[in-house]
Design a protein around this motif. Structure first.
Motif, PDB file in Angstrom:
ATOM      1  N   ASP A   1       0.784  -1.207  -0.104  1.00 36.98           N
ATOM      2  CA  ASP A   1      -0.051  -0.064   0.036  1.00 36.98           C
ATOM      3  C   ASP A   1       1.052   1.357   0.018  1.00 36.98           C
ATOM      4  O   ASP A   1       1.844   1.347   0.846  1.00 36.98           O
ATOM      5  N   PHE A   2       0.745   2.284  -0.856  1.00 37.42           N
ATOM      6  CA  PHE A   2       1.405   3.463  -0.908  1.00 37.42           C
ATOM      7  C   PHE A   2       0.184   4.442  -0.270  1.00 37.42           C
ATOM      8  O   PHE A   2      -0.864   4.620  -1.113  1.00 37.42           O
ATOM      9  N   VAL A   3       0.613   5.012   0.943  1.00 41.40           N
ATOM     10  CA  VAL A   3      -0.089   5.904   1.533  1.00 41.40           C
ATOM     11  C   VAL A   3       0.264   7.276   1.526  1.00 41.40           C
ATOM     12  O   VAL A   3       1.645   7.465   1.770  1.00 41.40           O
ATOM     13  N   PRO A   4      -0.419   8.392   1.213  1.00 34.27           N
ATOM     14  CA  PRO A   4       0.091   9.593   1.411  1.00 34.27           C
ATOM     15  C   PRO A   4       0.805  10.149   2.631  1.00 34.27           C
ATOM     16  O   PRO A   4       0.187   9.791   3.761  1.00 34.27           O
ATOM     17  N   ASP A   5       1.830  10.871   2.408  1.00 35.48           N
ATOM     18  CA  ASP A   5       2.577  11.478   3.603  1.00 35.48           C
ATOM     19  C   ASP A   5       1.785  12.540   4.458  1.00 35.48           C
ATOM     20  O   ASP A   5       2.672  13.121   5.415  1.00 35.48           O
ATOM     21  N   VAL A   6       0.639  12.826   3.757  1.00 37.05           N
ATOM     22  CA  VAL A   6      -0.008  14.039   4.588  1.00 37.05           C
ATOM     23  C   VAL A   6      -1.515  13.580   4.461  1.00 37.05           C
ATOM     24  O   VAL A   6      -1.887  12.873   3.391  1.00 37.05           O
ATOM     25  N   ALA A   7      -2.083  13.587   5.673  1.00 39.47           N
ATOM     26  CA  ALA A   7      -3.414  13.273   5.836  1.00 39.47           C
ATOM     27  C   ALA A   7      -4.436  14.072   5.156  1.00 39.47           C
ATOM     28  O   ALA A   7      -4.283  15.216   5.146  1.00 39.47           O
ATOM     29  N   GLY A   8      -5.608  13.423   4.790  1.00 38.13           N
ATOM     30  CA  GLY A   8      -7.056  14.164   4.409  1.00 38.13           C
ATOM     31  C   GLY A   8      -6.796  14.786   3.044  1.00 38.13           C
ATOM     32  O   GLY A   8      -7.584  15.724   2.645  1.00 38.13           O
ATOM     33  N   VAL A   9      -5.850  14.099   2.111  1.00 37.70           N
ATOM     34  CA  VAL A   9      -5.960  14.657   0.748  1.00 37.70           C
ATOM     35  C   VAL A   9      -6.038  13.519  -0.205  1.00 37.70           C
ATOM     36  O   VAL A   9      -6.028  12.332   0.289  1.00 37.70           O
ATOM     37  N   SER A  10      -6.588  14.049  -1.588  1.00 41.46           N
ATOM     38  CA  SER A  10      -6.725  13.080  -2.446  1.00 41.46           C
ATOM     39  C   SER A  10      -5.681  12.406  -3.067  1.00 41.46           C
ATOM     40  O   SER A  10      -4.476  12.866  -2.783  1.00 41.46           O
ATOM     41  N   LEU A  11      -5.610  11.054  -3.621  1.00 35.56           N
ATOM     42  CA  LEU A  11      -4.556  10.802  -4.416  1.00 35.56           C
ATOM     43  C   LEU A  11      -3.726  11.590  -5.365  1.00 35.56           C
ATOM     44  O   LEU A  11      -2.533  12.085  -5.308  1.00 35.56           O
ATOM     45  N   ALA A  12      -4.662  12.294  -6.098  1.00 30.26           N
ATOM     46  CA  ALA A  12      -3.907  13.445  -6.916  1.00 30.26           C
ATOM     47  C   ALA A  12      -3.355  14.449  -6.368  1.00 30.26           C
ATOM     48  O   ALA A  12      -2.364  15.188  -6.734  1.00 30.26           O
ATOM     49  N   GLU A  13      -3.951  14.949  -5.045  1.00 27.34           N
ATOM     50  CA  GLU A  13      -3.082  16.165  -4.314  1.00 27.34           C
ATOM     51  C   GLU A  13      -1.870  15.785  -3.567  1.00 27.34           C
ATOM     52  O   GLU A  13      -1.087  16.712  -3.144  1.00 27.34           O
ATOM     53  N   SER A  14      -1.830  14.272  -3.504  1.00 22.04           N
ATOM     54  CA  SER A  14      -0.939  13.903  -2.515  1.00 22.04           C
ATOM     55  C   SER A  14       0.753  14.340  -3.129  1.00 22.04           C
ATOM     56  O   SER A  14       0.835  14.017  -4.264  1.00 22.04           O
ATOM     57  N   GLY A  15       1.583  14.838  -2.437  1.00 25.38           N
ATOM     58  CA  GLY A  15       2.893  14.968  -2.925  1.00 25.38           C
ATOM     59  C   GLY A  15       3.883  14.236  -2.745  1.00 25.38           C
ATOM     60  O   GLY A  15       5.080  13.982  -3.316  1.00 25.38           O
ATOM     61  N   GLY A  16       3.529  13.145  -1.924  1.00 21.45           N
ATOM     62  CA  GLY A  16       4.450  11.874  -1.569  1.00 21.45           C
ATOM     63  C   GLY A  16       3.674  10.909  -0.980  1.00 21.45           C
ATOM     64  O   GLY A  16       2.960  10.850  -0.636  1.00 21.45           O
TER      65      GLY A  16
END
Length: 201
Positions: free
Chosen positions: A28-43
């Motif tokens: 699983d690749f999980v965004p390093d910032v909570a509460g954002v969409s996959l497209a909005e995630s920077g990492g």
């Protein structure tokens, strides 16, 4: 999606019986910032996932005896996942590697409205290619509980392997545990998901 963690599981010598989990384990690749969409995630941060594997690790961490049956890509992610199973005290003798398919990947995020968003990469992944002839039926026959989900029912040849493993467990008087684990994006349609999930209820 419960994280598997890195801790070493306690000894399972006093466990009343073996729980064998069957199915998928993936990255699983999980965004390093909570509460954002996959497209909005920077990492993204990689984490082990897969509901049947989570059960195997949880049983072991709680002091039980567990094993996992499934197939992985013969790649760095696949070998990493099997090492995580072993590190968590899970018997991995039912794990196989496929030289021609990759380990499954999923991008997962918890959006600000509380909904989870999934994007899967398994086209096909190694877990989908497990065949009936590759099953470790000896391991399954030693189980007290045989646990599985529905993801392995989506495509052949894994569907036939799943049904054969389940029938072998039932014939051996083993308690069968089923997690429907609905993941609609993986099925051809919502109706196909309903039919597939209910087919072994």
């Amino acid at each position: 999606m419960a994280p598997l963690g890195d801790g070493v599981a306690p000894a399972a010598a006093a466990a009343p019986g073996l729980v064998v989990s069957f199915g998928e384990m993936l990255i699983d690749f999980v965004p390093d910032v909570a509460g954002v969409s996959l497209a909005e995630s920077g990492g993204f941060v990689k984490a082990p996932g897969g509901a049947p594997a989570n059960v195997a690790c949880a049983v072991s961490k709680l002091g039980g005896s567990s094993a996992f049956v499934g197939k992985f890509g013969d790649d760095e992610f696949g070998h990493m996942l099997v090492e995580i199973l072993k590190k968590n005290g899970v018997n991995a003798e039912g794990c196989l590697f496929d030289q021609h398919a990759r380990t499954a990947l999923a991008f997962v995020t918890l959006k600000s409205n509380g909904e989870r968003e999934f994007m899967f990469y398994r086209n096909p992944s190694a877990d989908m290619l497990l065949t009936e002839s590759e099953l470790n039926l000896d391991l399954i026959s030693r189980a007290r509980i045989f646990h599985y989900g529905s993801i392995s029912l989506i495509t052949e040849p894994c569907r036939s392997a799943h049904v054969a493993a389940m029938r072998a467990a039932k014939a051996g008087g083993i308690l069968c545990s089923y997690d429907p684990n609905v993941r609609l994006p993986l099925w051809p349609s919502a109706q196909a998901a309903r039919d597939g999930i209910m087919s072994i209820w």
